[in-house]
Design an enzyme around this catalytic site. Structure first.
Site, mmCIF file in Angstrom:
data_model
loop_
_atom_site.group_PDB
_atom_site.id
_atom_site.type_symbol
_atom_site.label_atom_id
_atom_site.label_comp_id
_atom_site.label_asym_id
_atom_site.label_seq_id
_atom_site.Cartn_x
_atom_site.Cartn_y
_atom_site.Cartn_z
ATOM 1 N N ALA A 169 67.491 -3.239 7.918
ATOM 2 C CA ALA A 169 67.131 -2.666 6.616
ATOM 3 C C ALA A 169 67.335 -1.151 6.533
ATOM 4 O O ALA A 169 67.704 -0.631 5.485
ATOM 5 C CB ALA A 169 65.684 -3.012 6.277
ATOM 6 N N PHE A 219 61.917 -2.143 -0.513
ATOM 7 C CA PHE A 219 62.108 -3.564 -0.256
ATOM 8 C C PHE A 219 62.306 -3.842 1.227
ATOM 9 O O PHE A 219 63.341 -4.297 1.659
ATOM 10 C CB PHE A 219 63.315 -4.084 -1.038
ATOM 11 C CG PHE A 219 63.036 -4.236 -2.493
ATOM 12 C CD1 PHE A 219 62.661 -5.461 -3.014
ATOM 13 C CD2 PHE A 219 63.139 -3.158 -3.341
ATOM 14 C CE1 PHE A 219 62.398 -5.605 -4.363
ATOM 15 C CE2 PHE A 219 62.870 -3.292 -4.691
ATOM 16 C CZ PHE A 219 62.497 -4.512 -5.204
ATOM 17 N N ARG A 220 61.301 -3.526 2.017
ATOM 18 C CA ARG A 220 61.411 -3.814 3.437
ATOM 19 C C ARG A 220 60.465 -4.939 3.784
ATOM 20 O O ARG A 220 59.300 -4.903 3.447
ATOM 21 C CB ARG A 220 61.012 -2.604 4.280
ATOM 22 C CG ARG A 220 61.739 -1.364 3.894
ATOM 23 C CD ARG A 220 63.066 -1.282 4.602
ATOM 24 N NE ARG A 220 63.356 0.131 4.807
ATOM 25 C CZ ARG A 220 63.156 0.745 5.961
ATOM 26 N NH1 ARG A 220 62.664 0.119 6.989
ATOM 27 N NH2 ARG A 220 63.440 2.016 6.078
ATOM 28 N N GLN A 244 71.148 -8.072 9.549
ATOM 29 C CA GLN A 244 69.962 -8.806 9.106
ATOM 30 C C GLN A 244 69.804 -8.674 7.587
ATOM 31 O O GLN A 244 68.904 -9.254 7.014
ATOM 32 C CB GLN A 244 68.710 -8.237 9.771
ATOM 33 C CG GLN A 244 68.675 -8.390 11.279
ATOM 34 C CD GLN A 244 67.551 -7.561 11.886
ATOM 35 O OE1 GLN A 244 67.704 -6.381 12.150
ATOM 36 N NE2 GLN A 244 66.405 -8.186 12.091
ATOM 37 N N ASP A 252 71.955 -7.678 1.424
ATOM 38 C CA ASP A 252 72.319 -6.897 0.240
ATOM 39 C C ASP A 252 73.826 -6.808 -0.025
ATOM 40 O O ASP A 252 74.242 -6.253 -1.037
ATOM 41 C CB ASP A 252 71.713 -5.488 0.325
ATOM 42 C CG ASP A 252 72.085 -4.761 1.619
ATOM 43 O OD1 ASP A 252 73.180 -5.011 2.154
ATOM 44 O OD2 ASP A 252 71.263 -3.944 2.090
ATOM 45 N N HIS A 311 70.879 -13.581 8.170
ATOM 46 C CA HIS A 311 69.951 -14.124 7.189
ATOM 47 C C HIS A 311 70.634 -14.568 5.901
ATOM 48 O O HIS A 311 69.999 -14.711 4.869
ATOM 49 C CB HIS A 311 68.843 -13.105 6.893
ATOM 50 C CG HIS A 311 67.990 -12.819 8.092
ATOM 51 N ND1 HIS A 311 67.655 -11.537 8.495
ATOM 52 C CD2 HIS A 311 67.439 -13.646 8.995
ATOM 53 C CE1 HIS A 311 66.919 -11.614 9.596
ATOM 54 N NE2 HIS A 311 66.767 -12.875 9.917
ATOM 55 N N CYS A 364 72.843 -26.213 -4.807
ATOM 56 C CA CYS A 364 71.902 -27.183 -5.361
ATOM 57 C C CYS A 364 71.381 -28.049 -4.212
ATOM 58 O O CYS A 364 72.161 -28.649 -3.481
ATOM 59 C CB CYS A 364 72.576 -28.060 -6.404
ATOM 60 S SG CYS A 364 71.549 -29.483 -6.865
ATOM 61 N N SER A 389 67.645 -1.056 12.607
ATOM 62 C CA SER A 389 66.899 -2.292 12.830
ATOM 63 C C SER A 389 65.742 -1.999 13.772
ATOM 64 O O SER A 389 65.905 -1.276 14.749
ATOM 65 C CB SER A 389 67.795 -3.358 13.460
ATOM 66 O OG SER A 389 67.004 -4.470 13.861
ATOM 67 N N SER A 390 64.591 -2.556 13.485
ATOM 68 C CA SER A 390 63.435 -2.328 14.359
ATOM 69 C C SER A 390 63.467 -3.270 15.557
ATOM 70 O O SER A 390 62.695 -3.120 16.488
ATOM 71 C CB SER A 390 62.150 -2.525 13.567
ATOM 72 O OG SER A 390 62.097 -3.857 13.098
#
Ligand code: ZN
Length: 250
Positions: free
Chosen positions: A23, A34-35, A102, A105, A120, A128, A191-192
């Protein structure tokens, strides 16, 4: 030698660079609020489990689609950061082989990178859950603004974007281990490393590791050749200065 210069030296010496992004790489693009706990962006407005829990979604996807409506309008507007473009150039030069992200976006694609593994998933495609019909981002965008809960045009089934929810497997994980194992330089950016599988991926690296983040990172700092705790774009702007003179990429 400063970290940026050292990083440039490592890049010049390497031939199989892999980048892992989280993020933090998109913060400067304007997605600061938006984290989420899963590398997926969630603001305080949305409960992570009600929004990204698969069970919740199947019973009541309202919270997810409220989030999706807001997220879709944001990702339409935001532009890639300097670092997204830097990585795209590095790929064109042939040195960077893969970006493992990850993020959902789509900013690496917007910047022009091709070889991207989205752990992700993304909003690029939705499916559908009943008949399997696929919807593009453009089709879904229209749907989320027209329908409170988007349903399939063909069968009326519930549609789910192809992003990874809690309770689902991450995507392309086997490839990722192999790619990281092959790397001679792993760049861990924004990234953490707290969320599985990102938390364990660095362990597969056999080459050098450079960590760039202005937040906490869950890695043994003795394992990193460079640990740059600073603004990500500022760092890579400095790194790029050591290339421009020699025109070693572009
Ligand atoms: Zn359907």
């Amino acid at each position: 030698m400063g970290n940026a210069k050292k990083c440039a030296e490592f890049i010049k010496e390497s031939n199989f660079i892999v980048a892992m992004s989280g993020a933090g790489i998109s913060t400067n693009a304007g997605i600061p609020d938006f984290r989420g706990p899963n590398g997926i962006y969630v603001s305080k407005k949305y409960d992570p489990y009600e929004t990204f829990g698969l069970k919740y979604f199947l019973q009541n996807p309202v919270s997810f689609y409220d989030f999706a409506r807001e997220f879709v309008s944001i990702i339409e507007k935001v532009k890639p950061t300097f670092t997204h473009y830097f990585l795209a150039k590095l790929e064109k030069s042939g040195k960077l082989k893969s970006i493992i992200t990850q993020n959902i976006d789509g900013l690496h694609q917007k910047a022009g990178s091709d070889n991207i593994i989205e752990l992700h998933g993304s909003f690029e495609k939705s499916i559908c859950l009943q008949c399997g019909k696929e919807y593009s981002f453009e089709e879904m965008k229209k749907k989320v603004f027209k329908e409170k809960i988007p349903h399939c045009d063909i069968c009326g089934g519930l549609i789910k974007p192809d992003i990874v929810f809690f309770g689902e497997q991450v995507k392309n994980f086997e490839n990722v281990e192999e790619i990281i194992y092959q790397s001679d330089l792993l760049l861990i950016i924004g990234s953490s490393l707290t969320v599985y599988p990102a938390s364990m991926l660095a362990d597969f690296a056999r080459g050098h590791i450079i960590v760039v983040s202005n937040g906490k990172v869950n890695i043994d700092s003795s394992r990193a050749d460079i640990f740059a705790r600073e603004d990500i774009d500022e760092f890579f702007k400095n790194v790029s200065k050591y290339f421009k003179e020699a025109k070693e990429y572009e």
